[in-house]
Design a protein around this motif. Structure first.
Motif, short mmCIF file in Angstrom:
data_model
loop_
_atom_site.label_atom_id
_atom_site.label_comp_id
_atom_site.label_asym_id
_atom_site.label_seq_id
_atom_site.Cartn_x
_atom_site.Cartn_y
_atom_site.Cartn_z
N GLY A 126 11.08 -41.14 -100.25
CA GLY A 126 11.61 -41.51 -98.94
C GLY A 126 12.75 -42.52 -99.00
O GLY A 126 13.02 -43.16 -98.00
N ILE A 127 13.37 -42.69 -100.15
CA ILE A 127 14.43 -43.69 -100.26
C ILE A 127 15.78 -43.05 -99.96
O ILE A 127 16.14 -42.02 -100.51
N GLY A 128 16.51 -43.65 -99.05
CA GLY A 128 17.84 -43.18 -98.70
C GLY A 128 18.76 -44.38 -98.56
O GLY A 128 18.34 -45.53 -98.71
N MET A 129 20.02 -44.12 -98.26
CA MET A 129 20.96 -45.22 -98.06
C MET A 129 21.84 -44.89 -96.86
O MET A 129 22.33 -43.78 -96.74
N SER A 130 22.02 -45.86 -95.99
CA SER A 130 22.86 -45.70 -94.81
C SER A 130 23.67 -46.96 -94.58
O SER A 130 23.20 -48.06 -94.88
N ILE A 131 24.84 -46.79 -94.02
CA ILE A 131 25.60 -47.94 -93.54
C ILE A 131 25.30 -48.04 -92.05
O ILE A 131 25.47 -47.08 -91.31
N VAL A 132 24.81 -49.20 -91.62
CA VAL A 132 24.38 -49.38 -90.24
C VAL A 132 25.00 -50.63 -89.64
O VAL A 132 25.49 -51.50 -90.35
N LYS A 133 24.93 -50.70 -88.33
CA LYS A 133 25.34 -51.90 -87.61
C LYS A 133 24.07 -52.60 -87.13
O LYS A 133 23.22 -51.98 -86.49
N ILE A 134 23.94 -53.89 -87.43
CA ILE A 134 22.78 -54.65 -86.95
C ILE A 134 23.05 -55.04 -85.50
O ILE A 134 24.06 -55.66 -85.19
N ILE A 135 22.14 -54.65 -84.61
CA ILE A 135 22.27 -54.91 -83.17
C ILE A 135 21.60 -56.24 -82.82
O ILE A 135 22.20 -57.10 -82.20
N THR A 136 20.33 -56.39 -83.18
CA THR A 136 19.60 -57.63 -82.93
C THR A 136 18.63 -57.91 -84.06
O THR A 136 18.25 -57.01 -84.80
N ARG A 137 18.23 -59.17 -84.16
CA ARG A 137 17.20 -59.58 -85.11
C ARG A 137 16.27 -60.54 -84.39
O ARG A 137 16.73 -61.47 -83.72
N SER A 138 14.97 -60.32 -84.52
CA SER A 138 13.97 -61.20 -83.92
C SER A 138 12.78 -61.28 -84.88
O SER A 138 12.12 -60.28 -85.13
N ASP A 139 12.55 -62.49 -85.41
CA ASP A 139 11.52 -62.70 -86.44
C ASP A 139 11.77 -61.72 -87.59
O ASP A 139 12.83 -61.73 -88.17
N ASN A 140 10.80 -60.85 -87.88
CA ASN A 140 11.00 -59.90 -88.98
C ASN A 140 11.33 -58.49 -88.48
O ASN A 140 11.13 -57.51 -89.20
N PHE A 141 11.88 -58.38 -87.27
CA PHE A 141 12.30 -57.09 -86.72
C PHE A 141 13.82 -57.05 -86.62
O PHE A 141 14.44 -58.00 -86.12
N ILE A 142 14.40 -55.95 -87.07
CA ILE A 142 15.84 -55.75 -86.99
C ILE A 142 16.10 -54.44 -86.28
O ILE A 142 15.53 -53.41 -86.62
N GLU A 143 16.96 -54.49 -85.26
CA GLU A 143 17.37 -53.26 -84.57
C GLU A 143 18.74 -52.87 -85.12
O GLU A 143 19.66 -53.69 -85.13
N VAL A 144 18.85 -51.63 -85.59
CA VAL A 144 20.10 -51.16 -86.16
C VAL A 144 20.60 -49.94 -85.42
O VAL A 144 19.83 -49.25 -84.74
N GLN A 145 21.89 -49.67 -85.56
CA GLN A 145 22.52 -48.51 -84.93
C GLN A 145 23.22 -47.70 -86.03
O GLN A 145 23.82 -48.27 -86.94
#
Length: 91
Positions: A25-44
């Motif tokens: 299940g390992i892949g690689m993507s270039i993403v934009k980080i939208i928000t970070r809260s504690d240990n949660f990251i929302e990416v686009q």
């Protein structure tokens, strides 16, 4: 492991494609980080299947991560098309 892709009727190895039927299940993507809260990251813009774990984050550095002379390989002359009817995404 060789599978047909939706952009080509010829089969290709799963490591040369974005086929979801992969041996790990390992892949690689270039993403934009939208928000970070504690240990949660929302990416686009992530290019993975649902529930794929995110195991590492690196900064995007254009002088290292952008390859102007990169080739599309076997996809170079393929036209975009919808996935053929009945083409399975699984093994």
């Amino acid at each position: 492991m060789i599978r047909p892709t939706f952009l080509d009727d010829e089969s290709h190895g799963v490591f040369a494609t974005r086929h979801p039927c992969r041996p790990n299940g390992i892949g690689m993507s270039i993403v934009k980080i939208i928000t970070r809260s504690d240990n949660f990251i929302e990416v686009q813009g992530i290019d993975v299947l649902d529930q794929t774990p995110l195991i590492d984050i690196k900064p995007y550095i254009p002088r290292f991560d952008c390859f102007d002379d990169a080739s599309e390989g076997w996809l170079a002359n393929k036209e975009w098309r919808p996935k053929p009817e009945g083409r399975s995404d699984q093994g």
